[in-house]
Scaffold this active site. Structure first.
Site, PDB file in Angstrom:
ATOM      1  N   ARG A  94       0.796  -1.081  -0.077  1.00 32.33           N
ATOM      2  CA  ARG A  94       0.010  -0.129   0.100  1.00 32.33           C
ATOM      3  C   ARG A  94       0.820   1.085  -0.033  1.00 32.33           C
ATOM      4  NH1 ARG A  94      -2.442  -3.938   2.639  1.00 32.33           N
ATOM      5  NH2 ARG A  94      -4.731  -4.168   2.809  1.00 32.33           N
ATOM      6  N   HIS A  97      -0.308   3.447   4.576  1.00 30.81           N
ATOM      7  CA  HIS A  97      -0.984   2.294   5.511  1.00 30.81           C
ATOM      8  C   HIS A  97      -0.242   0.836   5.049  1.00 30.81           C
ATOM      9  CE1 HIS A  97      -3.847   4.910   7.368  1.00 30.81           C
ATOM     10  NE2 HIS A  97      -3.831   5.679   6.346  1.00 30.81           N
ATOM     11  N   ARG A 134      -8.404  -4.116   9.918  1.00 33.53           N
ATOM     12  CA  ARG A 134      -7.062  -3.841   9.531  1.00 33.53           C
ATOM     13  C   ARG A 134      -6.727  -2.556  10.291  1.00 33.53           C
ATOM     14  NH1 ARG A 134      -3.303  -1.528   6.168  1.00 33.53           N
ATOM     15  NH2 ARG A 134      -1.659  -2.875   6.020  1.00 33.53           N
ATOM     16  N   ASN A 170      -9.454   6.477  11.312  1.00 34.40           N
ATOM     17  CA  ASN A 170      -8.185   6.554  11.588  1.00 34.40           C
ATOM     18  C   ASN A 170      -8.106   6.540  13.266  1.00 34.40           C
ATOM     19  OD1 ASN A 170      -6.497   6.229   9.549  1.00 34.40           O
ATOM     20  ND2 ASN A 170      -6.338   8.802   9.308  1.00 34.40           N
ATOM     21  N   PHE A 183      -3.601  15.449  -1.205  1.00 33.80           N
ATOM     22  CA  PHE A 183      -2.841  14.278  -0.552  1.00 33.80           C
ATOM     23  C   PHE A 183      -1.519  13.765  -1.261  1.00 33.80           C
ATOM     24  CE2 PHE A 183      -3.372   9.506   0.441  1.00 33.80           C
ATOM     25  CZ  PHE A 183      -3.526   9.771   1.730  1.00 33.80           C
ATOM     26  N   ARG A 380     -11.444  10.581  -1.882  1.00 35.50           N
ATOM     27  CA  ARG A 380     -11.279   9.199  -1.278  1.00 35.50           C
ATOM     28  C   ARG A 380     -12.016   8.064  -2.085  1.00 35.50           C
ATOM     29  NH1 ARG A 380     -11.702   8.244   4.785  1.00 35.50           N
ATOM     30  NH2 ARG A 380     -10.319   6.681   4.329  1.00 35.50           N
ATOM     31  N   TYR A 384      -9.531   4.808  -3.740  1.00 33.72           N
ATOM     32  CA  TYR A 384      -9.184   3.308  -3.131  1.00 33.72           C
ATOM     33  C   TYR A 384      -9.437   2.218  -4.122  1.00 33.72           C
ATOM     34  CZ  TYR A 384      -8.733   5.506   1.460  1.00 33.72           C
ATOM     35  OH  TYR A 384      -8.344   6.164   2.455  1.00 33.72           O
ATOM     36  N   ARG A 391      -2.330  -2.658  -7.386  1.00 29.87           N
ATOM     37  CA  ARG A 391      -2.054  -3.323  -6.147  1.00 29.87           C
ATOM     38  C   ARG A 391      -2.497  -4.868  -6.234  1.00 29.87           C
ATOM     39  NH1 ARG A 391      -1.289  -4.228  -1.179  1.00 29.87           N
ATOM     40  NH2 ARG A 391      -3.591  -4.814  -0.714  1.00 29.87           N
TER      41      ARG A 391
HETATM   42 FE1  HDE Z   1      -6.581   6.704   2.915  1.00 30.64          FE
HETATM   43  N1  HDE Z   1      -5.686   5.602   1.315  1.00 30.64           N
HETATM   44  N2  HDE Z   1      -6.602   8.486   1.598  1.00 30.64           N
HETATM   45  N3  HDE Z   1      -7.251   7.927   4.375  1.00 30.64           N
HETATM   46  N4  HDE Z   1      -6.352   5.235   3.966  1.00 30.64           N
HETATM   47  C1  HDE Z   1      -5.342   4.248   1.433  1.00 30.64           C
HETATM   48  O1  HDE Z   1      -5.969   2.764  -0.251  1.00 30.64           O
HETATM   49  C2  HDE Z   1      -6.300   8.087   0.273  1.00 30.64           C
HETATM   50  C3  HDE Z   1      -7.552   9.402   4.188  1.00 30.64           C
HETATM   51  C4  HDE Z   1      -6.924   5.179   5.524  1.00 30.64           C
HETATM   52  O2  HDE Z   1      -5.939  -1.268   6.104  1.00 30.64           O
HETATM   53  C5  HDE Z   1      -5.009   3.581  -0.024  1.00 30.64           C
HETATM   54  O3  HDE Z   1      -6.309   0.540  -0.208  1.00 30.64           O
HETATM   55  C6  HDE Z   1      -6.630   9.716  -0.179  1.00 30.64           C
HETATM   56  C7  HDE Z   1      -8.371   9.724   5.517  1.00 30.64           C
HETATM   57  C8  HDE Z   1      -6.837   4.005   6.034  1.00 30.64           C
HETATM   58  O4  HDE Z   1      -6.026  -1.365   3.676  1.00 30.64           O
HETATM   59  C9  HDE Z   1      -5.304   4.937  -0.788  1.00 30.64           C
HETATM   60  C10 HDE Z   1      -6.940  10.420   1.063  1.00 30.64           C
HETATM   61  C11 HDE Z   1      -8.527   8.466   6.159  1.00 30.64           C
HETATM   62  C12 HDE Z   1      -6.017   3.197   4.967  1.00 30.64           C
HETATM   63  C13 HDE Z   1      -5.522   5.993   0.240  1.00 30.64           C
HETATM   64  C14 HDE Z   1      -6.949   9.637   2.080  1.00 30.64           C
HETATM   65  C15 HDE Z   1      -7.678   7.519   5.566  1.00 30.64           C
HETATM   66  C16 HDE Z   1      -5.925   3.926   3.739  1.00 30.64           C
HETATM   67  C17 HDE Z   1      -3.608   3.123   0.014  1.00 30.64           C
HETATM   68  C18 HDE Z   1      -7.261  11.843   0.710  1.00 30.64           C
HETATM   69  C19 HDE Z   1      -9.070   8.735   7.685  1.00 30.64           C
HETATM   70  C20 HDE Z   1      -5.852   1.713   4.974  1.00 30.64           C
HETATM   71  C21 HDE Z   1      -4.006   1.647  -0.173  1.00 30.64           C
HETATM   72  C22 HDE Z   1      -8.329  12.319   0.061  1.00 30.64           C
HETATM   73  C23 HDE Z   1     -10.498   8.646   7.712  1.00 30.64           C
HETATM   74  C24 HDE Z   1      -6.593   0.534   4.661  1.00 30.64           C
HETATM   75  C25 HDE Z   1      -5.528   1.532  -0.238  1.00 30.64           C
HETATM   76  C26 HDE Z   1      -6.117  -0.801   4.901  1.00 30.64           C
HETATM   77  C27 HDE Z   1      -5.334   3.596   2.756  1.00 30.64           C
HETATM   78  C28 HDE Z   1      -6.025   7.419  -0.324  1.00 30.64           C
HETATM   79  C29 HDE Z   1      -7.154  10.190   3.394  1.00 30.64           C
HETATM   80  C30 HDE Z   1      -7.660   6.202   6.161  1.00 30.64           C
HETATM   81  C31 HDE Z   1      -3.949   5.540  -1.567  1.00 30.64           C
HETATM   82  C32 HDE Z   1      -6.445   9.896  -1.692  1.00 30.64           C
HETATM   83  C33 HDE Z   1      -8.848  11.071   5.759  1.00 30.64           C
HETATM   84  C34 HDE Z   1      -7.013   3.328   7.411  1.00 30.64           C
HETATM   85  O5  HDE Z   1      -6.079   4.688  -1.836  1.00 30.64           O
END
Ligand code: HDE
Length: 719
Positions: A94, A97, A134, A170, A183, A380, A384, A391
């Site tokens: 990833r 994360h 996770r 989070n 981001f 978001r 994802y 991936r």
């Molecule tokens: Fe994520 N984030 N994120 N994020 N995020 C990913 O997705 C992204 C954000 C969070 O255990 C990615 O599968 C963007 C906030 C968790 O597999 C990716 C933005 C919050 C996890 C991605 C954010 C998160 C990710 C990387 C800004 C809390 C792990 C691999 C708009 C609410 C999930 C994947 C797991 C993972 C993109 C911001 C939480 C790259 C573009 C805000 C817990 O798609």
């Protein structure tokens, strides 16, 4: 090391009992799908070793060669298949994360929440919804340490009867940026620097502080990241937050704004920074080991899922914008309403197949849940699914067992890499008449259950602009700092000082102190400035509007002790030859009665001989389970043992380090001389005694997690 109860892997867990078909008929469909999910688990016990094509292998030791000393033959399809598969064992980690761990469990609603939502998993307290969680860090790669200062991911996949719902949150309720388009900039800044790929798993470097000092909307989240929340004691002891404002929709089509919260029954606790750093070397797997062991020993962690509820009519009644992901709704303004509980009760069988291949997406929602226009959430929703394409190798990642919904998912989507479903029929389009029109649309509730988006009225210009209502970046950062206990405030000051101390460019340090910290709290800015050798800023540069409350007690971890006492806490008994067996037995009994985990630690891994002349097995050596890995310790009675410990540098370091890290400690009364020799004095959590009273006081101290009142004295102990 651990005292395993040798219990079977939660045979009575709801997901397993569903498998056993013990549930009511209306769940038959769900049970069947869970069964099919389970059918891909592979147990090789009693099975022949075969190739991927099913051929039994006679020799797995030698390549096919032309003569015993001759060259290997290309013809060896067994060797080639094995090596080819091995060559491709790794998939891209990833982007953020990457480091994580996970577990199975279930969710159960406390009641029927039909007023709020039509989501099926929130209607019936008898309904058991399987989940997979996770937890992760953000910055470091897959092999990085668990205890780095970082945000923790808290992602939950609910396998509901109406499809998968992913709550991808989070352990902190806000985020660094307000708009998804920032981001990649943020992630590039926090990741290891591009020229030398340093530092791993840490934000203490120039590019991170350069970015956040230039982007004041990050101020609130950076404050959380510099707090103890960023160094949790355990993944089991973290709150979780959905961060964005979501909508819940009821059967009448009425919408309510909500913020999701996970509240751990284990309390919210952290390690100290010195421990976090030491654990990075002594047990980089500290968090994943802790979660694994807790589940394996039957100590299932539990969280309560709750929501803060804001009626649509109240959308504009706050001095911040509900769509701004850098803001919380203080719990004192809108309390958290509990909806149900989640229990994690089964470890994965295979890390890769389950933890690595699970694919979360905030866009995975079910009828009864909907989005808001939070511009971070909106971005978001795209990211994802897109990231899974590279991936997990294509658009069929939903067919990987851990990602499959437990309900059938027929569509007209076809083919692509790694397609596993063998679709029958000739019509891969809709509408069709050839296959009787199937699969067909389902009307929304109340007649069907088809997903229907909330019909929010939108009227606006097409524009690239941030709303003015997103412009106050400091009030809530201040609210957070001022809601901390003095201890927590000191930790925050030290964290900023440590991190900025690692920043090479003075201009960045100055900017962070003068333009960010000074606008949050002048005392905080002055304290950090002093530690950096900079002049203390005299005034804020930004006038803050709004009427945010001065304090929100719910933000302080000190107000979240949990409700399970010392259950699952690790207590070390330090022993040596001559320890009184009776004293050890009594302590083990007393602590195990409180469901704590007792570990007998000796000078080495060899058994010690008790004063009664018996061999006492130890769980580990003091070196093998250093003090940073335990929550509290006790030194049992036994004159010779106490003398031996007093002569051992290892034991003395153990005691001093546990004391420095404010851990509750107890010692038989005859240990007074040892305490004196170490220069330690009794306190509310350093108990001398042989009776139940001392044990009770120790348990009470452990319930508080640490002996905070000791912190000033402990400063003088070398780290
Ligand atoms: Fe994520 N984030 N994120 N994020 N995020 C990913 O997705 C992204 C954000 C969070 O255990 C990615 O599968 C963007 C906030 C968790 O597999 C990716 C933005 C919050 C996890 C991605 C954010 C998160 C990710 C990387 C800004 C809390 C792990 C691999 C708009 C609410 C999930 C994947 C797991 C993972 C993109 C911001 C939480 C790259 C573009 C805000 C817990 O798609």
């Amino acid at each position: 090391m651990t005292r395993r109860t040798d219990m079977p892997k939660t045979p009575d867990s709801p997901r397993d009992s569903q498998l056993a078909g013990t549930h009511t008929p209306d769940r038959a469909n769900t049970n069947a799908k869970v069964q099919s999910l389970e059918s891909v688990r592979s147990d090789a016990t009693g099975q022949a070793l075969r190739t991927n094509q099913g051929v039994k292998i006679a020799d797995n030791q030698n390549t096919l060669k032309a003569g015993v000393r001759g060259p290997s033959l290309l013809e060896d399809f067994i060797m080639r298949e094995k090596i080819t598969h091995f060559d491709h064992e790794r998939i891209p980690e990833r982007i953020v994360h990457a480091r994580g761990t996970g577990a199975h469990g279930y969710f159960q609603s406390y009641g029927c929440h039909e007023q709020l939502t039509k989501a099926g998993f929130l209607q019936d307290p008898q309904k058991i919804t399987p989940v997979f969680v996770r937890f992760s860090t953000v910055q470091g790669p897959r092999g990085s340490g668990d205890t780095v200062r970082d945000v923790r991911g808290f992602a939950v996949k609910f396998y509901t009867d109406e499809g998968n719902f992913d709550l991808v949150g989070n352990n902190m309720p806000v985020f660094f940026i307000q708009d998804a388009i920032k981001f990649p900039d943020f992630v590039h800044a926090v990741k290891p620097e591009p020229h030398n790929e340093v530092p791993t798993g840490a934000s203490a470097h120039d590019t991170f502080w350069d970015f956040v000092s230039l982007v004041p909307e990050s101020a609130h989240m950076v404050m959380w990241a510099m707090s103890d929340r960023a160094i949790p004691r355990s993944l089991r002891m973290m709150e979780g937050f959905g961060v964005h404002t979501f909508r819940l929709i009821n059967a009448q089509g009425e919408a309510t704004f909500v913020k999701f919260h996970w509240k751990p029954r284990q309390g919210v606790h952290s390690v100290l920074w010195d421990e976090a750093q030491k654990l990075g070397g002594k047990d980089p797997d500290f968090h994943r080991r802790d979660l694994w062991e807790a589940i394996e020993t039957g100590d299932y962690p539990e969280w309560e899922l709750g929501v803060q509820i804001v009626p649509e009519a109240d959308e504009h009644n706050f001095d911040f914008d509900l769509l701004d992901p850098t803001k919380i709704i203080p719990e004192e303004l809108v309390p958290v309403t509990p909806l149900g509980k989640m229990v994690l009760n089964r470890n994965p069988d295979n890390f890769f197949a389950e933890v690595e291949q699970i694919a979360f997406c905030p866009g995975h929602i079910v009828p009864g849940i909907d989005f808001t226009n939070d511009p971070l959430l909106q971005g978001r929703l795209f990211s994802y699914t897109d990231t899974q394409l590279s991936r997990l190798g294509g658009p069929n990642f939903h067919e990987i067992p851990i990602n499959r919904p437990i309900v059938p998912n027929h569509s007209s989507q076809r083919d692509a890499m790694h397609r596993m479903t063998i679709d029958k029929g000739r019509a891969s389009y809709e509408p069709n008449s050839i296959d009787g029109g199937w699969p067909k649309e389902t009307p929304p509730a109340p007649h069907g259950g088809g997903f229907e988006s909330y019909q929010e009225r939108i009227d606006g210009h097409k524009i690239r602009q941030r709303s003015d209502s997103f412009s106050d970046h400091f009030s809530q950062a201040r609210l957070f700092f001022q809601s901390m206990s003095p201890t927590e405030q000191q930790h925050i000051i030290k964290a900023y000082s440590f991190e900025l101390g690692k920043v090479e460019r003075e201009a960045i340090r100055v900017r962070e102190v003068n333009e960010i910290l000074a606008n949050i709290d002048l005392d905080l800015a002055a304290a950090v400035a002093t530690n950096l050798g900079l002049p203390a800023p005299k005034a804020a540069t930004v006038q803050v509007k709004g009427s945010t409350p001065a304090q929100s007690p719910a933000l302080s971890q000190m107000n979240h002790p949990g409700s399970v006492g010392i259950k699952g806490r690790k207590i070390a008994l330090l022993v040596a030859d001559g320890v009184e067996g009776a004293s050890v037995d009594r302590l083990v009994k007393a602590f195990e009665a409180q469901s704590a985990r007792v570990l007998v630690l000796g000078p080495t891994s060899a058994p010690v001989t008790t004063a009664e002349g018996k061999a006492l097995a130890v769980d580990a050596s003091m070196e093998g389970m250093p003090s940073v890995m335990i929550d509290g310790l006790w030194v049992p009675a036994g004159k010779a043992a106490l003398e031996a410990l007093g002569k051992s540098g290892l034991a003395k370091h153990y005691l001093l380090e546990a004391y420095k890290h404010l851990k509750p400690m107890g010692m038989a009364s005859e240990g007074k001389a040892l305490l004196n020799a170490l220069g330690l004095n009794e306190d509310a959590g350093l108990l001398l005694g042989d009776d139940q009273q001392a044990v009770d006081a120790f348990v009470k101290a452990l319930e508080q997690h640490r002996v905070w009142a000791r912190e000033a004295v402990a400063e003088a102990i070398p780290a």
